[in-house]
Every structure is written in C-alpha cells, then in structure tokens.
Scaffold this motif. Sequence first.
Motif, short mmCIF file in Angstrom:
data_model
loop_
_atom_site.label_atom_id
_atom_site.label_comp_id
_atom_site.label_asym_id
_atom_site.label_seq_id
_atom_site.Cartn_x
_atom_site.Cartn_y
_atom_site.Cartn_z
N GLU A 7 -2.51 -10.89 -3.07
CA GLU A 7 -1.60 -10.28 -2.54
C GLU A 7 0.29 -11.01 -3.19
O GLU A 7 -0.11 -12.80 -3.43
N GLU A 15 12.83 -6.97 -0.69
CA GLU A 15 12.73 -5.72 -1.89
C GLU A 15 13.83 -5.95 -2.86
O GLU A 15 15.15 -6.47 -2.93
N TYR A 22 0.87 -15.32 -6.64
CA TYR A 22 -0.28 -14.32 -6.06
C TYR A 22 -1.34 -15.07 -5.84
O TYR A 22 -1.57 -16.81 -5.96
N GLN A 38 -0.79 -12.31 -11.77
CA GLN A 38 -1.90 -10.69 -10.09
C GLN A 38 -3.79 -11.34 -11.48
O GLN A 38 -4.54 -11.10 -10.93
N VAL A 54 -6.74 -5.24 -4.72
CA VAL A 54 -4.92 -5.64 -4.99
C VAL A 54 -4.08 -4.66 -3.91
O VAL A 54 -4.58 -2.90 -3.98
N ALA A 55 -3.51 -5.43 -3.26
CA ALA A 55 -2.38 -4.53 -2.46
C ALA A 55 -1.32 -4.41 -2.69
O ALA A 55 -0.70 -4.72 -3.70
N ARG A 56 -0.88 -3.17 -2.99
CA ARG A 56 0.34 -2.72 -3.40
C ARG A 56 1.21 -2.82 -2.57
O ARG A 56 1.09 -3.77 -1.10
N VAL A 57 2.75 -3.43 -2.58
CA VAL A 57 3.39 -3.87 -1.30
C VAL A 57 3.18 -2.33 -0.06
O VAL A 57 3.95 -1.76 -0.32
N ARG A 58 3.79 -3.02 0.88
CA ARG A 58 3.60 -2.53 2.04
C ARG A 58 4.67 -2.78 3.13
O ARG A 58 4.63 -4.42 3.22
N ASP A 67 -1.16 1.65 5.88
CA ASP A 67 0.23 1.97 5.58
C ASP A 67 0.33 3.52 6.06
O ASP A 67 -0.14 4.61 4.94
N SER A 71 4.49 8.64 0.50
CA SER A 71 3.68 8.94 -1.05
C SER A 71 4.45 7.25 -1.31
O SER A 71 5.00 7.01 -1.81
N ALA A 72 3.33 6.74 -2.80
CA ALA A 72 3.49 5.76 -3.64
C ALA A 72 4.74 5.67 -4.30
O ALA A 72 4.91 7.00 -4.99
#
Length: 72
Positions: A7, A15, A22, A38, A54-58, A67, A71-72
């Motif tokens: 993360e 944002e 990380y 990362q 690997v976490a995406r932004v949530r 989450d 859609s991403a």
Amino acid sequence: MANVFVEARPKGHPEGSAIEGYVVEDHTDNVLGSFNTQEESIAWAKANHHSPVVARVRRLNDKKKPDQSGSA
C-alpha cells in the motif's frame, strides 16, 4: 504463502498529493516493511515467501470489505 498487502503512504492521502513510499502490511494492518518504491515492496514480499496483493487506490481502510466505487 500468506497474502500481504502493498500500500502507498501516506494512507488515505488526498487525490493528487504525492506518494511518499510504500509499506507491506499483513491482514491485521501490521507493517512488515517500508520501501521507497512499489517494486521494492513486491520484491521483498516475494523474497520473504509472501504473496503480495497490490492495492489500488481505494476509499476504504477495511481490507475485508471490497471497494464499491465502480470501475477502475
């Protein structure tokens, strides 16, 4: 192999703000290691017999809830 989470830090950064580094965390949010990139985080996790996720932004901090942002 146990799952670990890669993360970005700071956690919950606004944002557009810069990522400072990380961390690799276990499922209970214990930080196992801190890294500049990362890629370094993933390499460390694999070298220590973990399976990195690997976490995406949530928008949530609870890893047990998916989450629901769409859609991403």
